[in-house]
Design a protein around this motif. Structure first.
Motif, PDB file in Angstrom:
ATOM      1  N   ILE A   3       0.983  -1.323  -0.061  1.00 36.71           N
ATOM      2  CA  ILE A   3      -0.147   0.155   0.247  1.00 36.71           C
ATOM      3  C   ILE A   3       0.821   1.226   0.143  1.00 36.71           C
ATOM      4  O   ILE A   3       1.859   1.415   0.782  1.00 36.71           O
ATOM      5  N   GLU A   4       0.523   2.159  -0.917  1.00 39.85           N
ATOM      6  CA  GLU A   4       1.379   3.296  -0.737  1.00 39.85           C
ATOM      7  C   GLU A   4       1.630   4.108   0.313  1.00 39.85           C
ATOM      8  O   GLU A   4       0.625   4.027   1.029  1.00 39.85           O
ATOM      9  N   SER A   5       3.041   4.493   0.580  1.00 39.67           N
ATOM     10  CA  SER A   5       3.209   5.211   1.978  1.00 39.67           C
ATOM     11  C   SER A   5       2.781   6.556   1.662  1.00 39.67           C
ATOM     12  O   SER A   5       2.608   7.107   0.509  1.00 39.67           O
ATOM     13  N   GLN A   6       2.149   7.005   2.759  1.00 41.75           N
ATOM     14  CA  GLN A   6       1.607   8.305   2.846  1.00 41.75           C
ATOM     15  C   GLN A   6       2.496   9.541   3.646  1.00 41.75           C
ATOM     16  O   GLN A   6       2.137  10.448   3.726  1.00 41.75           O
ATOM     17  N   SER A 165       3.944  16.469  -4.658  1.00 40.72           N
ATOM     18  CA  SER A 165       4.319  16.900  -3.289  1.00 40.72           C
ATOM     19  C   SER A 165       3.013  17.826  -2.267  1.00 40.72           C
ATOM     20  O   SER A 165       3.563  17.956  -1.305  1.00 40.72           O
ATOM     21  N   SER A 166       2.027  17.839  -2.665  1.00 42.84           N
ATOM     22  CA  SER A 166       0.850  18.271  -2.196  1.00 42.84           C
ATOM     23  C   SER A 166      -0.053  17.150  -1.802  1.00 42.84           C
ATOM     24  O   SER A 166      -0.447  16.411  -2.630  1.00 42.84           O
ATOM     25  N   PRO A 167      -0.191  16.826  -0.413  1.00 41.86           N
ATOM     26  CA  PRO A 167      -1.058  15.469  -0.108  1.00 41.86           C
ATOM     27  C   PRO A 167      -2.650  15.697  -0.833  1.00 41.86           C
ATOM     28  O   PRO A 167      -3.340  14.779  -1.323  1.00 41.86           O
ATOM     29  N   ALA A 168      -3.194  17.206  -0.693  1.00 46.35           N
ATOM     30  CA  ALA A 168      -4.448  17.337  -1.112  1.00 46.35           C
ATOM     31  C   ALA A 168      -4.756  16.774  -2.747  1.00 46.35           C
ATOM     32  O   ALA A 168      -5.532  16.446  -3.088  1.00 46.35           O
ATOM     33  N   ARG A 170      -2.528  15.018  -4.458  1.00 47.14           N
ATOM     34  CA  ARG A 170      -2.208  13.678  -4.696  1.00 47.14           C
ATOM     35  C   ARG A 170      -3.412  12.821  -4.528  1.00 47.14           C
ATOM     36  O   ARG A 170      -3.868  11.958  -5.364  1.00 47.14           O
ATOM     37  N   LEU A 171      -4.522  13.084  -3.583  1.00 52.98           N
ATOM     38  CA  LEU A 171      -5.739  12.502  -3.584  1.00 52.98           C
ATOM     39  C   LEU A 171      -6.681  13.040  -4.693  1.00 52.98           C
ATOM     40  O   LEU A 171      -7.114  11.954  -5.184  1.00 52.98           O
ATOM     41  N   LYS A 172      -6.450  13.850  -5.319  1.00 47.55           N
ATOM     42  CA  LYS A 172      -7.202  14.258  -6.639  1.00 47.55           C
ATOM     43  C   LYS A 172      -6.599  13.628  -7.582  1.00 47.55           C
ATOM     44  O   LYS A 172      -7.534  13.155  -8.640  1.00 47.55           O
ATOM     45  N   LYS A 173      -5.374  13.334  -7.817  1.00 45.82           N
ATOM     46  CA  LYS A 173      -4.807  12.630  -8.959  1.00 45.82           C
ATOM     47  C   LYS A 173      -5.394  11.139  -8.826  1.00 45.82           C
ATOM     48  O   LYS A 173      -5.606  10.672  -9.787  1.00 45.82           O
ATOM     49  N   TYR A 174      -5.387  10.608  -7.683  1.00 51.54           N
ATOM     50  CA  TYR A 174      -5.984   9.224  -7.778  1.00 51.54           C
ATOM     51  C   TYR A 174      -7.539   9.267  -8.365  1.00 51.54           C
ATOM     52  O   TYR A 174      -7.835   8.331  -9.046  1.00 51.54           O
ATOM     53  N   ALA A 388     -14.557   4.158   1.769  1.00 53.52           N
ATOM     54  CA  ALA A 388     -14.821   2.660   2.808  1.00 53.52           C
ATOM     55  C   ALA A 388     -13.350   2.038   2.902  1.00 53.52           C
ATOM     56  O   ALA A 388     -13.065   1.809   4.099  1.00 53.52           O
ATOM     57  N   ALA A 389     -12.641   1.905   1.762  1.00 51.69           N
ATOM     58  CA  ALA A 389     -11.220   1.386   1.874  1.00 51.69           C
ATOM     59  C   ALA A 389     -10.370   2.463   2.510  1.00 51.69           C
ATOM     60  O   ALA A 389      -9.541   1.657   3.403  1.00 51.69           O
ATOM     61  N   ARG A 390     -10.513   3.602   2.609  1.00 47.72           N
ATOM     62  CA  ARG A 390      -9.477   4.517   3.535  1.00 47.72           C
ATOM     63  C   ARG A 390     -10.028   4.434   4.955  1.00 47.72           C
ATOM     64  O   ARG A 390      -8.823   4.246   5.498  1.00 47.72           O
ATOM     65  N   ARG A 391     -11.222   3.935   5.292  1.00 47.50           N
ATOM     66  CA  ARG A 391     -11.330   3.956   6.621  1.00 47.50           C
ATOM     67  C   ARG A 391     -10.696   2.533   7.239  1.00 47.50           C
ATOM     68  O   ARG A 391     -10.218   2.347   8.351  1.00 47.50           O
ATOM     69  N   LEU A 392     -10.981   1.597   6.430  1.00 43.31           N
ATOM     70  CA  LEU A 392     -10.114   0.372   6.698  1.00 43.31           C
ATOM     71  C   LEU A 392      -8.679   0.085   6.657  1.00 43.31           C
ATOM     72  O   LEU A 392      -8.199  -0.558   7.515  1.00 43.31           O
ATOM     73  N   THR A 393      -8.189   0.606   5.731  1.00 43.69           N
ATOM     74  CA  THR A 393      -6.585   0.462   5.341  1.00 43.69           C
ATOM     75  C   THR A 393      -5.884   1.742   6.199  1.00 43.69           C
ATOM     76  O   THR A 393      -4.770   1.462   6.419  1.00 43.69           O
ATOM     77  N   GLY A 394      -6.589   2.909   6.384  1.00 46.82           N
ATOM     78  CA  GLY A 394      -5.796   4.115   6.857  1.00 46.82           C
ATOM     79  C   GLY A 394      -4.932   4.685   5.622  1.00 46.82           C
ATOM     80  O   GLY A 394      -4.163   5.731   5.861  1.00 46.82           O
ATOM     81  N   SER A 395      -5.034   4.266   4.354  1.00 45.11           N
ATOM     82  CA  SER A 395      -4.190   4.445   3.313  1.00 45.11           C
ATOM     83  C   SER A 395      -5.331   5.642   2.595  1.00 45.11           C
ATOM     84  O   SER A 395      -6.484   5.592   2.609  1.00 45.11           O
ATOM     85  N   ALA A 396      -4.657   7.167   2.216  1.00 44.83           N
ATOM     86  CA  ALA A 396      -5.159   7.974   1.528  1.00 44.83           C
ATOM     87  C   ALA A 396      -5.892   7.417   0.253  1.00 44.83           C
ATOM     88  O   ALA A 396      -7.063   8.039  -0.003  1.00 44.83           O
ATOM     89  N   ARG A 397      -5.364   6.559  -0.463  1.00 42.23           N
ATOM     90  CA  ARG A 397      -5.901   6.128  -1.732  1.00 42.23           C
ATOM     91  C   ARG A 397      -6.985   5.058  -1.557  1.00 42.23           C
ATOM     92  O   ARG A 397      -7.376   4.563  -2.625  1.00 42.23           O
ATOM     93  N   GLY A 398      -7.007   4.514  -0.367  1.00 50.40           N
ATOM     94  CA  GLY A 398      -8.022   3.349  -0.176  1.00 50.40           C
ATOM     95  C   GLY A 398      -7.215   2.096  -0.481  1.00 50.40           C
ATOM     96  O   GLY A 398      -6.970   1.429   0.638  1.00 50.40           O
ATOM     97  N   ILE A 399      -7.130   1.960  -1.656  1.00 55.39           N
ATOM     98  CA  ILE A 399      -6.449   0.363  -2.116  1.00 55.39           C
ATOM     99  C   ILE A 399      -5.137   1.092  -2.928  1.00 55.39           C
ATOM    100  O   ILE A 399      -5.446   1.985  -3.673  1.00 55.39           O
ATOM    101  N   SER A 400      -4.117   0.115  -3.239  1.00 53.30           N
ATOM    102  CA  SER A 400      -3.081   0.401  -4.079  1.00 53.30           C
ATOM    103  C   SER A 400      -3.321   0.128  -5.358  1.00 53.30           C
ATOM    104  O   SER A 400      -4.249  -0.493  -5.537  1.00 53.30           O
ATOM    105  N   GLU A 401      -2.592   0.504  -6.321  1.00 52.49           N
ATOM    106  CA  GLU A 401      -2.944   0.244  -7.804  1.00 52.49           C
ATOM    107  C   GLU A 401      -2.600  -1.076  -7.802  1.00 52.49           C
ATOM    108  O   GLU A 401      -3.533  -1.721  -8.861  1.00 52.49           O
TER     109      GLU A 401
END
Length: 554
Positions: A3-6, A165-168, A170-174, A388-401
């Motif tokens: 899972i991608e590091s945050q 470089s911006s977390p916000a 980076r979420l939009k790019k996902y 839902a995946a974000r809440r379960l994994t704690g990763s900003a992208r939910g699940i990795s690619e």
């Protein structure tokens, strides 16, 4: 699967990013992300309206207007589609090496428009004769080169609008890659219904000028967003960089690797060239390639020949590409399976009861359920599954690619299982009633088409994200083109499997698994074979994904 590091990007990474990010005037530029991407998404939708407006009915045009035989029309269609998926390599190399993604897109869009106009002119003003064929095929292949050339650039250029470089952002790019495929399948759905209907009812003059108009609108949309775009400077030929590492490593075949990896050659932070490149950390794999970065006693690192001495980052770029290849190969089998929805699925549908009430459903029209499925699954994935995946994994992208990619491969297994079960039931009913055509409704094929769409949302989007995010910045367009190449290779593998099955199962004079009359064959066995291939492909992918090590930016 990782899972991608945050972890946030280091400050020096932000500085490097800003120094190589400019607007089209060459001035440092801070992205407006979604504002810029809205133009790109509209561009993609219009481009796909034009592309599928040609693809869906091309064989019909070749047969009814140019009077090709079935074999000739099929061969011309295959050659054209192959060109569409080989041309991305050309577009990618030009974008990464010389022009950048913005100018490359504009250049290939121009070729695209001229090709569409030539085809339209051939249908409007050149009625019959060799001149019509010459102009049409000239336009058709110009269109193929144009469409192929922009394919690896547009998706990568859209992702470039977001600052990693911006977390916000980076979420939009996902989310961007999800909506990019959403725009693609809006174009596919509208072309497969409305545009094809116009071509069938109003003739080819109108039917070809309409896609030409869509390309003009695509270009207009892309150019309108020019002042909003961030443009990344090309960083030299990725092919040259790869061969420099290989040649340098071979030249230093007998060199001894230092005990301390920090003694390998790397550009210092203050070097101007280093500001344009994300430095990659050294990895202890493919150690032979590290010899390209060994500094000999006679070399001056500050004034070295890159064909003799490469940086650690340059060596690691090649390692990243090699590391992605096993995962890349699993995409070939995936697209070999997906090729069935436009081939054997249609043959299966023609052997079923096509009447729904008083209306006869054309088997090819069921392919629209693939597009409908994508249009349903993209917002569900982006707005429901990811949170839902974000809440379960704690990763900003939910699940990795890679997790997303694997989920799509699992769905591809279910696609073939569903098709095999439908065919088994169809054969049983046909045998019981002694009918040439089964009494089983063609609507029983809908679930397998919906599963195809779901697998596309997971695997294709995951594949696009993976190759963009993991590719070195200097090779992103090239890696996107390699991902597109799996579509063409998958089609070739599908043809090879069909040919092999037909040869093996007809030995001894039997009808084989896929005869002209499917009631005499065993198409379900062919589907089970592909389901088995998909399952093995999934197993290979899981192994490769667990072994894969993500690139690490210094």
């Amino acid at each position: 699967m990782e899972i991608e590091s945050q972890e946030p990007f280091p400050k020096n990474s932000i500085a490097r990013r800003s120094e190589r990010t400019i607007d089209i005037q060459g001035v440092k530029h801070h992205t407006s992300s979604w504002r810029a991407c809205s133009y790109i998404l509209v561009t993609q939708c219009f481009e796909e309206l034009a592309y599928f407006g040609i693809q869906f009915n091309l064989v019909t045009f070749l047969k009814t207007v140019l009077h090709d035989s079935n074999v000739t029309a099929a061969r011309n269609y295959t050659n054209w589609q192959g060109t569409c998926y080989i041309a991305p390599l050309v577009g990618a190399i030009i974008a990464d090496s010389y022009l950048g993604r913005y100018l490359t897109t504009v250049a290939f869009f121009t070729v695209y428009l001229l090709g569409m106009a030539a085809m339209s002119i051939s249908a409007s003003f050149l009625k019959g004769g060799s001149s019509q064929s010459v102009v049409f095929f000239l336009g058709l292949y110009m269109m193929a080169i144009g469409a192929g050339g922009i394919k690896p650039c547009v998706s990568s250029f859209g992702a470039d609008q977001f600052d990693d470089s911006s977390p916000a952002e980076r979420l939009k790019k996902y989310s961007f890659f999800n909506w990019f495929f959403f725009a693609t399948y809006i174009g596919s759905f509208v072309s497969g219904t409305a545009v094809v209907w116009v071509q069938d009812h109003y003739g080819w003059a109108v039917g070809l000028w309409l896609p030409t108009l869509f390309i003009a609108l695509a270009i207009a949309s892309f150019l309108l967003g020019s002042s909003k775009y961030r443009v990344q400077k090309p960083m030299g030929s990725p092919i040259v960089r790869v061969f420099q590492v290989i040649v340098a490593a071979i030249r230093k075949w007998n060199a001894v690797l230092p005990y301390d990896d920090s003694l390998l050659h790397e550009l210092p932070e203050k070097t101007p060239m280093a500001a344009d490149i994300h430095k990659l950390q050294h990895t202890p794999v493919l150690r032979f390639l590290d010899k390209a970065a060994v500094i000999s006693s006679t070399e001056d690192p500050s004034d070295s020949d890159p064909w003799r001495l490469c940086t650690v980052t340059q060596v690691e770029e090649l390692k990243v590409i090699i590391g992605m290849l096993p995962i890349w190969t699993t995409g070939i089998v995936f697209f070999a399976v997906l090729a069935q929805f436009s081939s054997t699925f249609l043959e299966q549908g023609r052997s079923m009861n096509k009447l729904v009430g008083a209306f006869a459903v054309p088997p090819a029209s069921l392919a629209s359920f693939d597009a409908v499925s994508v249009l349903i699954w993209v917002p569900v994935y982006d707005r429901v599954l990811v949170p839902a995946a974000r809440r379960l994994t704690g990763s900003a992208r939910g699940i990795s690619e890679l997790q997303r990619y694997g989920a799509g491969l699992l769905l591809s297994v279910l696609v073939m299982v569903a098709a095999a079960l439908v065919e088994t039931r169809r054969l049983a009913l046909a045998s019981a009633h002694g009918e040439g055509q089964s009494s089983m409704s063609i609507l029983w094929q809908v679930p397998q088409y919906f599963l195809v769409g779901a697998s596309v949302v997971f695997t294709c989007v995951g594949q696009t994200e993976f190759f963009y995010n993991e590719a070195p910045p200097s090779m992103r367009s090239l890696c996107s083109a390699l991902a597109l190449l799996t579509v063409a290779l998958g089609s070739y593998v599908s043809s090879l499997v069909v040919t092999a099955v037909a040869w093996l199962t007809t030995r001894g004079g039997g009808p084989g698994w896929i005869p002209d009359d499917l009631n005499d064959g065993h198409l379900e066995r062919f589907f089970w074979l592909l389901a088995t291939m998909s399952a093995l492909n999934l197993a290979v992918f899981v192994y490769c994904a667990t072994q894969y090590k993500r690139k690490t930016v210094s």
